[in-house]
Design a protein around this motif. Structure first.
Motif, PDB file in Angstrom:
ATOM      1  N   UNK A 298       0.746  -1.322   0.047  1.00  0.00           N
ATOM      2  CA  UNK A 298      -0.087   0.020  -0.144  1.00  0.00           C
ATOM      3  C   UNK A 298       0.901   1.111  -0.137  1.00  0.00           C
ATOM      4  N   UNK A 299       0.557   2.165  -0.952  1.00  0.00           N
ATOM      5  CA  UNK A 299       1.244   3.467  -0.877  1.00  0.00           C
ATOM      6  C   UNK A 299       1.237   4.254   0.300  1.00  0.00           C
ATOM      7  N   UNK A 300      -0.035   4.393   1.049  1.00  0.00           N
ATOM      8  CA  UNK A 300      -0.165   4.951   2.292  1.00  0.00           C
ATOM      9  C   UNK A 300       0.640   4.796   3.279  1.00  0.00           C
ATOM     10  N   UNK A 301       1.602   5.560   3.942  1.00  0.00           N
ATOM     11  CA  UNK A 301       2.376   5.242   4.977  1.00  0.00           C
ATOM     12  C   UNK A 301       1.579   4.488   6.008  1.00  0.00           C
ATOM     13  N   UNK A 302       0.360   5.003   6.665  1.00  0.00           N
ATOM     14  CA  UNK A 302      -0.271   4.512   7.592  1.00  0.00           C
ATOM     15  C   UNK A 302      -0.701   2.988   7.268  1.00  0.00           C
ATOM     16  N   UNK A 303      -0.956   2.535   5.944  1.00  0.00           N
ATOM     17  CA  UNK A 303      -1.409   1.282   5.646  1.00  0.00           C
ATOM     18  C   UNK A 303      -0.210   0.248   5.170  1.00  0.00           C
ATOM     19  N   UNK A 304       0.946   0.693   5.174  1.00  0.00           N
ATOM     20  CA  UNK A 304       2.110  -0.090   4.690  1.00  0.00           C
ATOM     21  C   UNK A 304       2.724  -1.092   5.368  1.00  0.00           C
ATOM     22  N   UNK A 305       2.253  -1.323   6.343  1.00  0.00           N
ATOM     23  CA  UNK A 305       2.664  -2.288   7.514  1.00  0.00           C
ATOM     24  C   UNK A 305       1.718  -3.042   8.213  1.00  0.00           C
ATOM     25  N   UNK A 306       1.797  -4.196   8.676  1.00  0.00           N
ATOM     26  CA  UNK A 306       0.484  -4.963   9.453  1.00  0.00           C
ATOM     27  C   UNK A 306       1.266  -5.470  10.525  1.00  0.00           C
ATOM     28  N   UNK A 307       0.396  -5.630  11.678  1.00  0.00           N
ATOM     29  CA  UNK A 307       1.010  -6.370  12.761  1.00  0.00           C
ATOM     30  C   UNK A 307       1.127  -7.978  12.640  1.00  0.00           C
ATOM     31  N   UNK A 308       2.290  -8.354  13.107  1.00  0.00           N
ATOM     32  CA  UNK A 308       2.471  -9.857  13.181  1.00  0.00           C
ATOM     33  C   UNK A 308       2.315 -10.282  14.557  1.00  0.00           C
ATOM     34  N   UNK A 362       9.577  16.983  -3.863  1.00  0.00           N
ATOM     35  CA  UNK A 362       8.663  16.295  -3.018  1.00  0.00           C
ATOM     36  C   UNK A 362       8.451  14.608  -3.596  1.00  0.00           C
ATOM     37  N   UNK A 363       7.878  13.862  -2.826  1.00  0.00           N
ATOM     38  CA  UNK A 363       7.421  12.520  -3.410  1.00  0.00           C
ATOM     39  C   UNK A 363       5.630  12.493  -3.068  1.00  0.00           C
ATOM     40  N   UNK A 364       5.375  12.602  -4.317  1.00  0.00           N
ATOM     41  CA  UNK A 364       3.662  12.516  -4.125  1.00  0.00           C
ATOM     42  C   UNK A 364       3.133  11.121  -3.662  1.00  0.00           C
ATOM     43  N   UNK A 365       2.355  11.279  -2.971  1.00  0.00           N
ATOM     44  CA  UNK A 365       1.596   9.786  -2.390  1.00  0.00           C
ATOM     45  C   UNK A 365      -0.108  10.292  -2.841  1.00  0.00           C
ATOM     46  N   UNK A 387      -1.035  13.829  -0.854  1.00  0.00           N
ATOM     47  CA  UNK A 387       0.181  14.516  -0.203  1.00  0.00           C
ATOM     48  C   UNK A 387       1.459  14.699  -1.151  1.00  0.00           C
ATOM     49  N   UNK A 388       2.162  15.734  -0.647  1.00  0.00           N
ATOM     50  CA  UNK A 388       3.600  15.842  -1.333  1.00  0.00           C
ATOM     51  C   UNK A 388       4.702  15.663   0.049  1.00  0.00           C
ATOM     52  N   UNK A 404       2.973  17.967   2.781  1.00  0.00           N
ATOM     53  CA  UNK A 404       2.019  19.054   2.443  1.00  0.00           C
ATOM     54  C   UNK A 404       0.621  18.377   2.114  1.00  0.00           C
ATOM     55  N   UNK A 405      -0.495  18.716   2.736  1.00  0.00           N
ATOM     56  CA  UNK A 405      -1.751  18.302   2.298  1.00  0.00           C
ATOM     57  C   UNK A 405      -2.169  19.062   1.154  1.00  0.00           C
ATOM     58  N   UNK A 406      -2.575  18.439   0.124  1.00  0.00           N
ATOM     59  CA  UNK A 406      -3.094  18.762  -1.072  1.00  0.00           C
ATOM     60  C   UNK A 406      -4.459  19.014  -1.229  1.00  0.00           C
ATOM     61  N   UNK A 407      -5.231  18.312  -0.114  1.00  0.00           N
ATOM     62  CA  UNK A 407      -6.680  18.547  -0.405  1.00  0.00           C
ATOM     63  C   UNK A 407      -6.861  19.860   0.664  1.00  0.00           C
ATOM     64  N   UNK A 408      -8.422  20.486   0.803  1.00  0.00           N
ATOM     65  CA  UNK A 408      -8.413  21.582   1.083  1.00  0.00           C
ATOM     66  C   UNK A 408      -8.733  21.110   2.797  1.00  0.00           C
ATOM     67  N   UNK A 409      -8.328  21.845   3.853  1.00  0.00           N
ATOM     68  CA  UNK A 409      -7.756  23.245   3.834  1.00  0.00           C
ATOM     69  C   UNK A 409      -6.284  23.089   3.377  1.00  0.00           C
ATOM     70  N   UNK A 410      -5.593  22.094   3.262  1.00  0.00           N
ATOM     71  CA  UNK A 410      -4.053  22.317   3.019  1.00  0.00           C
ATOM     72  C   UNK A 410      -3.412  22.225   4.232  1.00  0.00           C
TER      73      UNK A 410
END
Length: 419
Positions: A298-308, A362-365, A387-388, A404-410
């Motif tokens: 998963x590209x999203x950092x919050x979802x890129x790992x799972x508990x073992x 930036x690295x865009x996700x 995000x960037x 940097x959040x690309x969605x409003x309100x940034x």
């Protein structure tokens, strides 16, 4: 004890009523000589609370008689063994009582006296046990073959010890359980295997047994690690009924060959220490409180790992590699915050106790639109991420991972720290 002896030598033989023969000629170099081997065996048996008498000799019967005499003789050649045997009184060896009585009437007081008597006539005059007695003496002195059947180690480990009296305190069970863990270690050594878990059953006389599951951070056959985890579990166990017996079971065995020694220090000491720490924390805090992390595609950092649930400690110098389907990405921070921290913006630049200097990016996700609003547990929702990301240097020279959040309100957010 035969199971435990598998950790000393692969060739073990049981002798009635309470003897154990270990063939050690092929493993003396491994142990660094006879004196070191005997010292290690004596120390292990003492730790288990076993009262034993040890001796060594070139013949099985000679070793048994020297042990029974309590002399602690370590005879490494036939001449030394025969001299030791000659001095043994007949009362110190396990010949039938009728045979000893007759030999004493013939004027024999030691094995040397009995050996000087005519062998053929002695066998007749000691009937009905004469032939066996004369043959036993010949075998002890190395004058006759003495084949012994090897102990057959079972495919699965399951050993039980009955308690001499019901035990009401769990901590008091450790001394008896030490014999079981030592037996498991010897059995695994013989099989060149290890276990990452085993079960200790605490049998009660009036209710079902209590099952204590012992988990290890990696496959092991180290009796000290077995005992350490067991101690942590027993010290925190409240018994609901007295314990009448203990049974230790291990069914799933992993191949675990021996490890080569390192020329300059122990290369695997760090991994071993980490595994011991994981086992200790899990025993103290509970199985579910200590877990590992595995990569997830998963590209999203919050979802890129799972508990073992059962973390495994990799040997030093090895990494986990890239799991199938895991997405390659630029370096990620060691510490990811549970929730991104909002940052101030001053003159168009992110600010946290001073201006942050952008080093890379930036690295865009941009991912997760298909799961937006779905529950992912504990009241949290999946989100559509746009995000960037940047690697930034803080005013106090710490490397941070910000976006940097690309969605409003940034806005700017801190998401993690590099080690």
């Amino acid at each position: 004890m035969a199971f435990w002896a598998g950790g000393v030598t692969p060739r073990v033989s049981l002798v009635s009523p309470a003897g154990l023969l270990l063939e050690i000629g092929g493993c003396l170099r491994l142990w660094g000589g006879l004196d070191r081997l005997v010292a290690a065996v004596a120390a292990d048996l003492h730790a288990q609370g076993q009262a034993t008498a040890l001796a060594a000799a070139p013949t099985p019967q000679g070793a048994l008689w020297l042990a029974q005499s309590g002399t602690g003789a370590l005879a490494t050649d036939l001449a030394a063994m025969r001299a030791r045997l000659d001095a043994l009184p007949l009362a110190a060896i396990d010949l039938p009582a009728a045979v000893r009585d007759k030999l004493e009437r013939f004027g024999a007081r030691t094995l040397a006296d009995a050996r000087r008597l005519p062998r053929d006539g002695l066998a007749r005059r000691l009937a009905p046990h004469g032939v066996e007695a004369v043959l036993a003496i010949a075998r002890a002195y190395g004058e006759a073959a003495d084949p012994r059947p090897d102990f057959a180690f079972p495919e699965k480990f399951s050993q039980q010890i009955e308690m001499p009296a019901p035990v009401e305190a769990a901590a008091a069970l450790l001394f008896v359980a030490r014999r079981l863990t030592a037996a498991l270690a010897g059995w695994l050594e013989l099989r060149q295997g290890g276990v990452d878990g085993c079960v200790l059953e605490l049998a009660h006389s009036a209710r079902e047994a209590t099952h204590l599951v012992l988990r290890f951070a990696e496959a092991t056959r180290d009796s000290r690690r077995f005992e350490r985890v067991l101690r942590e579990r027993l010290e925190r166990l409240a018994l609901t009924a007295p314990v009448a017996a203990l049974r230790l079971k291990a069914e799933t065995v992993e191949a675990l060959p021996g490890k080569n020694g390192a020329l300059f220090g122990g290369g695997s000491l760090a991994a071993t220490a980490m595994a011991a720490l994981v086992e200790r924390l899990r025993a103290r805090l509970g199985e579910d409180s200590v877990y590992g992390l595995a990569p997830h595609a998963d590209h999203r950092p919050e979802c890129a790992t799972r508990k073992v649930c059962t973390p495994r400690v990799l040997p030093a110098g090895r990494s986990g590699g890239t799991a199938a389907g895991v997405i390659a990405a630029p370096p990620r921070p060691f510490w990811l915050l549970e929730r991104p921290e909002a940052l101030a913006e001053v003159d168009g630049r992110p600010w946290r106790r001073g201006a942050l200097r952008l080093l890379a990016g930036p690295e865009r996700i941009e991912s997760g639109w298909w799961q937006s609003g779905e529950a992912k547990g504990e009241g949290e929702l999946f989100s559509d991420v746009r995000r960037d990301y940047f690697v930034a240097l803080t005013a106090d020279s710490r490397w941070a991972w910000i976006f940097r959040e690309l969605r409003a309100p940034g806005g700017w957010y801190l998401h993690g720290w590099f080690a």
